[in-house]
Scaffold this motif. Structure first.
Motif, short mmCIF file in Angstrom:
data_model
loop_
_atom_site.label_atom_id
_atom_site.label_comp_id
_atom_site.label_asym_id
_atom_site.label_seq_id
_atom_site.Cartn_x
_atom_site.Cartn_y
_atom_site.Cartn_z
N TYR A 53 0.84 -1.21 0.00
CA TYR A 53 0.00 0.00 0.00
C TYR A 53 0.87 1.25 0.00
N ILE A 54 1.94 1.24 0.78
CA ILE A 54 2.85 2.39 0.83
C ILE A 54 3.47 2.64 -0.55
N VAL A 55 3.89 1.56 -1.22
CA VAL A 55 4.47 1.68 -2.56
C VAL A 55 3.45 2.25 -3.54
N LEU A 56 2.22 1.73 -3.48
CA LEU A 56 1.17 2.20 -4.38
C LEU A 56 0.84 3.67 -4.11
N PHE A 57 0.77 4.03 -2.85
CA PHE A 57 0.50 5.41 -2.45
C PHE A 57 1.56 6.35 -3.01
N ALA A 58 2.82 5.93 -2.87
CA ALA A 58 3.93 6.77 -3.35
C ALA A 58 3.99 6.85 -4.88
N SER A 59 3.44 5.83 -5.53
CA SER A 59 3.50 5.76 -7.00
C SER A 59 2.30 6.41 -7.69
N ALA A 60 1.35 6.91 -6.92
CA ALA A 60 0.10 7.42 -7.49
C ALA A 60 0.33 8.51 -8.53
N SER A 61 1.22 9.43 -8.23
CA SER A 61 1.48 10.54 -9.17
C SER A 61 2.09 10.04 -10.47
N SER A 62 3.00 9.08 -10.37
CA SER A 62 3.65 8.55 -11.57
C SER A 62 2.64 7.80 -12.45
N ILE A 63 1.77 7.05 -11.81
CA ILE A 63 0.74 6.31 -12.56
C ILE A 63 -0.19 7.29 -13.28
N ALA A 64 -0.59 8.33 -12.56
CA ALA A 64 -1.48 9.34 -13.16
C ALA A 64 -0.79 10.04 -14.33
N HIS A 65 0.49 10.30 -14.18
CA HIS A 65 1.25 10.94 -15.27
C HIS A 65 1.35 10.02 -16.48
N PHE A 66 1.54 8.73 -16.26
CA PHE A 66 1.64 7.76 -17.36
C PHE A 66 0.37 7.78 -18.22
N PHE A 67 -0.78 7.84 -17.56
CA PHE A 67 -2.05 7.84 -18.30
C PHE A 67 -2.52 9.26 -18.67
N ASN A 68 -1.80 10.25 -18.17
CA ASN A 68 -2.19 11.65 -18.39
C ASN A 68 -3.59 11.91 -17.83
N GLU A 69 -3.84 11.37 -16.65
CA GLU A 69 -5.13 11.52 -15.96
C GLU A 69 -4.87 11.92 -14.51
N PRO A 70 -4.73 13.22 -14.22
CA PRO A 70 -4.41 13.67 -12.85
C PRO A 70 -5.41 13.21 -11.79
N GLN A 71 -6.68 13.02 -12.19
CA GLN A 71 -7.68 12.62 -11.20
C GLN A 71 -7.47 11.20 -10.68
N LEU A 72 -6.53 10.45 -11.28
CA LEU A 72 -6.24 9.11 -10.78
C LEU A 72 -5.53 9.13 -9.43
N ILE A 73 -4.85 10.22 -9.09
CA ILE A 73 -4.04 10.27 -7.86
C ILE A 73 -4.86 9.96 -6.61
N PRO A 74 -5.94 10.70 -6.33
CA PRO A 74 -6.71 10.37 -5.13
C PRO A 74 -7.43 9.02 -5.25
N LEU A 75 -7.82 8.65 -6.47
CA LEU A 75 -8.50 7.36 -6.65
C LEU A 75 -7.60 6.20 -6.24
N ILE A 76 -6.35 6.26 -6.66
CA ILE A 76 -5.39 5.20 -6.34
C ILE A 76 -5.13 5.14 -4.84
#
Length: 484
Positions: free
Chosen positions: A94-117
């Motif tokens: 969970y800590i890894v996923l939390f820290a990776s949220a911004s990178s994942i959102a950037h990959f998809f170009n979808e900023p709203q993914l950050i809080p969802l993740i």
């Protein structure tokens, strides 16, 4: 199979079917309502996250659940060791996923993914809390209690999600639905389970269980990555809406395909494990289950492909029309799914997780060019490639698993092909009749279902299809048992 094992297996199958289809039926209805309220892009956003949540879930379980089911004499040390490992690994992931949220959102170009993740990631921790409790119930084939818990969780989560969607919460209604369903399942499993963990971490127990489980974990991890990577590809190279269409089609196709297979695996794996020392009986019981599974799945998937248009338009509306072609192609993949997946059960039972892992690596390397083709040519071409890959997977899995119970590919084909041919004939008959009838979608669907059922029963009786008679035998026997 002994009468006691047969009785427990049939009862387990009954309640497992009730559990899965009650939960999936509720989820299906809720999904239809949500699909009519929400936009395809909302489902697409959740689809983008799915691969990361699924990978984390596999790391948490690490194949320990399968290892515990297979082991005949599990101790408190075994269960407590697995529980502590699950909690620790769940927290780290969970800590890894939390820290990776911004990178994942950037990959998809979808900023709203950050809080969802960050919020949906809590489901990893919730799942980690109940793997042992659920495994113990599965070992005892105690599916009745699991059914009741699952239904309560599904209904509650579904109602909340629909209310949130109605009041314009959008994609958050889907996120909250998952968390509530997992949370209620977890709470009720703890309340009704008599087992409680001890503060014990046994290196002996860990080494024994991990020795079997880690290979299954790696196989499951590879499978999960490649099975969900299509979400990432579609979300990255196409759009959230296109991913939404794909996920909607996949949810329709999964209901009769992967869910039936999981139900049967869930019950038959512990039952067949008790026969691991008797190869002749193991093969006999395995064949009957496989033939029955293929019969049910083939009929369901071919009919779904034939009736894809009225199913999509009537249930979720005209805005989901692009899902129809995806659903038809996914139905063909779903027809082959039990053939590919269920024969790996034998390799688990005879303690060959290393072969399962090697097979998974080989098959996924083979899928890389198919993924590249999908990125270049499009989603439909990607699905055609997956159909080809699934046939390759079937022959490879069947060859290796059959060696351990003297079940050749030729013998397997003789067992399953009549069931598939029957399904194809029924599907062609339904599609052909309705194509030449001037009817609207509702009559198209109703007429198609009536013709499907009539043709299936008639042709099964006429040509004495084994799968039909095996299922009929089980249903009649269970009816007589319950009546008495």
């Amino acid at each position: 199979m002994s009468k006691n094992l047969r009785s427990r297996t049939v009862s387990g199958l009954f309640w497992s079917f009730i559990d899965s289809f009650a939960v999936q039926g509720i989820g299906f209805v809720v999904g239809i309502v949500l699909a009519r309220i929400l936009d395809p892009s909302d489902f697409g956003l959740v689809g983008m996250i799915t691969i990361f949540i699924s990978i984390s879930q596999w790391f948490v379980s690490s194949g320990f659940g399968q290892a515990l089911i297979r082991k005949q004499d599990c101790t408190q040390d075994d269960y407590s060791t697995v529980f502590l490992f699950n909690i620790i690994s769940g927290g780290i992931l969970y800590i890894v996923l939390f820290a990776s949220a911004s990178s994942i959102a950037h990959f998809f170009n979808e900023p709203q993914l950050i809080p969802l993740i960050k919020i949906l990631g809590f489901s990893i921790l919730i799942t980690a809390l109940t793997i042992v409790q659920r495994t113990q119930l599965t070992k005892r084939l105690a599916f009745k209690l699991q059914t009741r818990i699952s239904v309560v969780a599904s209904v509650t989560a579904g109602v909340v999600a629909i209310i949130m969607a109605y009041y314009n919460w959008g994609v958050w209604s889907l996120i909250v639905k998952t968390l509530i369903e997992n949370g209620i399942n977890s709470v009720l499993l703890w309340l009704y389970s008599k087992w409680r963990p001890s503060l014990i971490f046994s290196k002996r127990a860990f080494d024994e269980l991990f020795g079997f489980g880690y290979k299954l974990m790696l196989r499951g991890l590879i499978y999960t990555i490649f099975n969900n990577i299509y979400y990432a590809i579609i979300g990255k190279y196409f759009s959230a809406a296109q991913l939404g269409y794909y996920t909607r089609a996949e949810q329709f196709s999964n209901l009769p395909s992967t869910k039936i297979n999981k139900i049967v695996n869930r019950v038959s794996y512990p039952a067949l494990s008790e026969l691991q020392e008797d190869t002749v009986r193991l093969k006999h019981v395995y064949r009957k289950i496989l033939i029955s599974l293929v019969y049910i799945t083939s009929i369901c998937m071919i009919i779904l492909a034939a009736l894809a248009e009225p199913v999509v338009i009537i249930l979720v509306g005209e805005k989901w029309r692009p899902s129809i072609e995806y659903l038809q192609l996914l139905s063909i993949i779903g027809l082959l799914y039990p053939l590919c997946d269920y024969n790996l059960t034998i390799l688990k039972i005879v303690n060959q997780p290393s072969i399962i892992l090697k097979l998974e690596i080989f098959k996924r390397l083979f899928s890389i060019p198919i993924i590249v083709i999908g990125v270049i040519l499009g989603i439909k071409e990607l699905l055609v490639g997956i159909i080809i890959l699934t046939w390759v997977e079937f022959f490879v899995n069947s060859y290796f698993s059959g060696k351990y119970i003297a079940y050749s590919i030729l013998e397997l084909l003789k067992d399953v092909l009549p069931n598939i041919f029957l399904a194809v004939v029924v599907g062609i008959g339904v599609w052909g009749y309705v194509q030449f009838s001037v009817v609207d979608n509702l009559y198209y669907l109703l007429l198609g279902l009536i013709i499907s059922i009539s043709l299936t029963i008639t042709l099964s009786e006429l040509f004495k299809i084994k799968g039909y008679y095996y299922i009929k035998e089980i249903l009649v026997g269970e009816f007589i048992r319950r009546k008495n």
